[in-house]
Design a protein around this motif. Structure first.
Motif, mmCIF file in Angstrom:
data_model
loop_
_atom_site.group_PDB
_atom_site.id
_atom_site.type_symbol
_atom_site.label_atom_id
_atom_site.label_comp_id
_atom_site.label_asym_id
_atom_site.label_seq_id
_atom_site.Cartn_x
_atom_site.Cartn_y
_atom_site.Cartn_z
ATOM 1 N N SER A 71 36.545 13.109 17.633
ATOM 2 C CA SER A 71 36.182 13.675 16.343
ATOM 3 C C SER A 71 37.325 13.459 15.366
ATOM 4 C CB SER A 71 35.899 15.175 16.463
ATOM 5 O OG SER A 71 34.820 15.425 17.326
ATOM 6 N N CYS A 72 36.978 13.380 14.096
ATOM 7 C CA CYS A 72 37.973 13.240 13.039
ATOM 8 C C CYS A 72 37.569 14.158 11.903
ATOM 9 C CB CYS A 72 38.049 11.797 12.566
ATOM 10 S SG CYS A 72 39.099 11.551 11.113
ATOM 11 N N ALA A 73 38.367 15.189 11.685
ATOM 12 C CA ALA A 73 38.106 16.138 10.602
ATOM 13 C C ALA A 73 38.821 15.671 9.342
ATOM 14 C CB ALA A 73 38.587 17.526 11.005
ATOM 15 N N ALA A 74 38.077 15.579 8.240
ATOM 16 C CA ALA A 74 38.627 15.069 6.985
ATOM 17 C C ALA A 74 38.719 16.169 5.942
ATOM 18 C CB ALA A 74 37.740 13.939 6.468
ATOM 19 N N SER A 75 39.753 16.081 5.120
ATOM 20 C CA SER A 75 39.908 17.036 4.031
ATOM 21 C C SER A 75 40.671 16.374 2.890
ATOM 22 C CB SER A 75 40.650 18.295 4.499
ATOM 23 O OG SER A 75 41.961 17.962 4.929
ATOM 24 N N GLY A 76 40.593 16.990 1.716
ATOM 25 C CA GLY A 76 41.406 16.541 0.597
ATOM 26 C C GLY A 76 40.762 15.500 -0.291
ATOM 27 N N TYR A 77 39.523 15.097 -0.006
ATOM 28 C CA TYR A 77 38.862 14.114 -0.840
ATOM 29 C C TYR A 77 37.366 14.248 -0.639
ATOM 30 C CZ TYR A 77 38.185 11.403 3.436
ATOM 31 O OH TYR A 77 37.811 10.993 4.696
ATOM 32 N N ILE A 78 36.614 13.498 -1.445
ATOM 33 C CA ILE A 78 35.153 13.567 -1.336
ATOM 34 C C ILE A 78 34.732 12.679 -0.178
ATOM 35 C CG2 ILE A 78 32.979 13.220 -2.529
ATOM 36 C CD1 ILE A 78 34.514 13.619 -5.155
ATOM 37 N N TYR A 79 34.572 13.301 0.965
ATOM 38 C CA TYR A 79 34.358 12.564 2.208
ATOM 39 C C TYR A 79 33.201 11.586 2.108
ATOM 40 C CZ TYR A 79 33.111 11.667 7.041
ATOM 41 O OH TYR A 79 32.793 11.044 8.202
ATOM 42 N N SER A 80 32.111 12.018 1.545
ATOM 43 C CA SER A 80 30.896 11.203 1.574
ATOM 44 C C SER A 80 31.014 9.937 0.741
ATOM 45 C CB SER A 80 29.703 12.023 1.106
ATOM 46 O OG SER A 80 29.889 12.446 -0.233
ATOM 47 N N ARG A 81 32.054 9.812 -0.058
ATOM 48 C CA ARG A 81 32.209 8.628 -0.897
ATOM 49 C C ARG A 81 33.083 7.557 -0.251
ATOM 50 N NH1 ARG A 81 32.973 11.095 -7.024
ATOM 51 N NH2 ARG A 81 31.036 12.278 -7.058
ATOM 52 N N TYR A 82 33.595 7.818 0.929
ATOM 53 C CA TYR A 82 34.497 6.883 1.569
ATOM 54 C C TYR A 82 33.834 6.200 2.753
ATOM 55 C CZ TYR A 82 38.657 8.433 -0.969
ATOM 56 O OH TYR A 82 39.591 8.692 -1.930
ATOM 57 N N ARG A 83 34.250 4.974 3.003
ATOM 58 C CA ARG A 83 33.910 4.274 4.253
ATOM 59 C C ARG A 83 34.900 4.741 5.307
ATOM 60 N NH1 ARG A 83 34.962 -1.458 6.382
ATOM 61 N NH2 ARG A 83 36.736 -1.508 4.937
ATOM 62 N N MET A 84 34.405 4.993 6.507
ATOM 63 C CA MET A 84 35.243 5.517 7.581
ATOM 64 C C MET A 84 35.276 4.541 8.755
ATOM 65 S SD MET A 84 36.221 8.371 6.314
ATOM 66 C CE MET A 84 36.989 9.119 7.744
ATOM 67 N N GLY A 85 36.360 4.624 9.513
ATOM 68 C CA GLY A 85 36.471 3.718 10.645
ATOM 69 C C GLY A 85 37.307 4.289 11.770
ATOM 70 N N TRP A 86 37.134 3.719 12.938
ATOM 71 C CA TRP A 86 37.963 4.010 14.096
ATOM 72 C C TRP A 86 38.701 2.733 14.491
ATOM 73 C CZ3 TRP A 86 38.947 8.704 15.997
ATOM 74 C CH2 TRP A 86 38.040 9.741 15.748
ATOM 75 N N PHE A 87 39.967 2.899 14.795
ATOM 76 C CA PHE A 87 40.799 1.799 15.249
ATOM 77 C C PHE A 87 41.516 2.235 16.510
ATOM 78 C CE2 PHE A 87 40.688 -1.190 11.681
ATOM 79 C CZ PHE A 87 40.051 -0.405 10.735
ATOM 80 N N ARG A 88 42.074 1.276 17.238
ATOM 81 C CA ARG A 88 42.849 1.616 18.422
ATOM 82 C C ARG A 88 44.030 0.671 18.567
ATOM 83 N NH1 ARG A 88 38.470 -0.068 23.160
ATOM 84 N NH2 ARG A 88 38.637 -2.345 22.920
ATOM 85 N N GLN A 89 45.037 1.173 19.242
ATOM 86 C CA GLN A 89 46.224 0.357 19.469
ATOM 87 C C GLN A 89 46.772 0.654 20.857
ATOM 88 O OE1 GLN A 89 49.285 0.722 16.477
ATOM 89 N NE2 GLN A 89 50.171 -1.239 17.040
ATOM 90 N N ALA A 90 46.814 -0.377 21.678
ATOM 91 C CA ALA A 90 47.388 -0.270 23.017
ATOM 92 C C ALA A 90 48.864 -0.671 22.957
ATOM 93 C CB ALA A 90 46.626 -1.166 23.983
ATOM 94 N N PRO A 91 49.670 -0.219 23.897
ATOM 95 C CA PRO A 91 51.091 -0.566 23.890
ATOM 96 C C PRO A 91 51.304 -2.078 23.876
ATOM 97 C CG PRO A 91 50.687 1.192 25.453
ATOM 98 C CD PRO A 91 49.339 0.728 24.982
ATOM 99 N N GLY A 92 52.131 -2.541 22.962
ATOM 100 C CA GLY A 92 52.445 -3.954 22.879
ATOM 101 C C GLY A 92 51.389 -4.804 22.197
ATOM 102 N N LYS A 93 50.350 -4.170 21.675
ATOM 103 C CA LYS A 93 49.278 -4.922 21.027
ATOM 104 C C LYS A 93 49.113 -4.478 19.586
ATOM 105 C CE LYS A 93 46.562 -5.910 25.174
ATOM 106 N NZ LYS A 93 45.186 -5.878 25.774
ATOM 107 N N GLU A 94 48.455 -5.304 18.785
ATOM 108 C CA GLU A 94 48.187 -4.951 17.404
ATOM 109 C C GLU A 94 47.049 -3.942 17.316
ATOM 110 O OE1 GLU A 94 49.478 -9.170 15.229
ATOM 111 O OE2 GLU A 94 47.426 -8.419 15.106
ATOM 112 N N ARG A 95 47.054 -3.218 16.223
ATOM 113 C CA ARG A 95 45.960 -2.285 15.980
ATOM 114 C C ARG A 95 44.684 -3.090 15.722
ATOM 115 N NH1 ARG A 95 47.154 2.905 12.345
ATOM 116 N NH2 ARG A 95 48.835 2.881 13.902
ATOM 117 N N GLU A 96 43.602 -2.675 16.370
ATOM 118 C CA GLU A 96 42.347 -3.410 16.225
ATOM 119 C C GLU A 96 41.217 -2.472 15.821
ATOM 120 O OE1 GLU A 96 41.131 -5.176 19.913
ATOM 121 O OE2 GLU A 96 41.005 -3.259 20.969
#
Length: 123
Positions: free
Chosen positions: A21-46
């Motif tokens: 889960s990702c709780a958002a605050s401080g802006y108009i949430y519904s107007r933004y595109r949202m995403g999930w990323f991941r980063q493993a040790p020694g690798k770039e964020r994808e």
């Protein structure tokens, strides 16, 4: 000020499930595109998955058919349901927001980031 706080990470055996889960605050949430990323040790964020304001989703090939991104605008919360987890899914998972309505699943396109939540999948 945009704030994103992830939760739901943990340790699970291969084949198991987790929901982030990702709780958002401080802006108009519904107007933004949202995403999930991941980063493993020694690798770039994808990129893992993204969702636009109107609910259009995009997934990275390694997670297609296993992960589902969704959002609850009323709760200002983004979710990532992860099923059939594999050891190669082990990484720090980050929630991100992009003020533009559309774009690629690319880290440089997202301007706001959470602190991350760790997901560890054992074989």
């Amino acid at each position: 000020q945009v704030q994103l706080v992830e939760s739901g990470g943990g340790s699970v055996q291969a084949g198991g499930s987790l929901r982030l889960s990702c709780a958002a605050s401080g802006y108009i949430y519904s107007r933004y595109r949202m995403g999930w990323f991941r980063q493993a040790p020694g690798k770039e964020r994808e990129g893992v998955a993204s969702i636009t304001r109107d609910g259009t989703t995009r997934y990275a090939d390694p997670v297609k058919g296993r992960f589902t991104i969704s959002q609850d605008n009323a709760k200002r919360t983004l979710y990532l349901q992860m099923n059939s987890l594999k050891p190669e899914d082990t990484a720090m998972y980050y929630c991100a927001a992009d003020a533009r309505p559309h774009g690629l699943l690319r880290a440089n396109d997202f301007g706001y980031w959470g602190q991350g939540t760790q997901v560890t999948v054992s074989s």
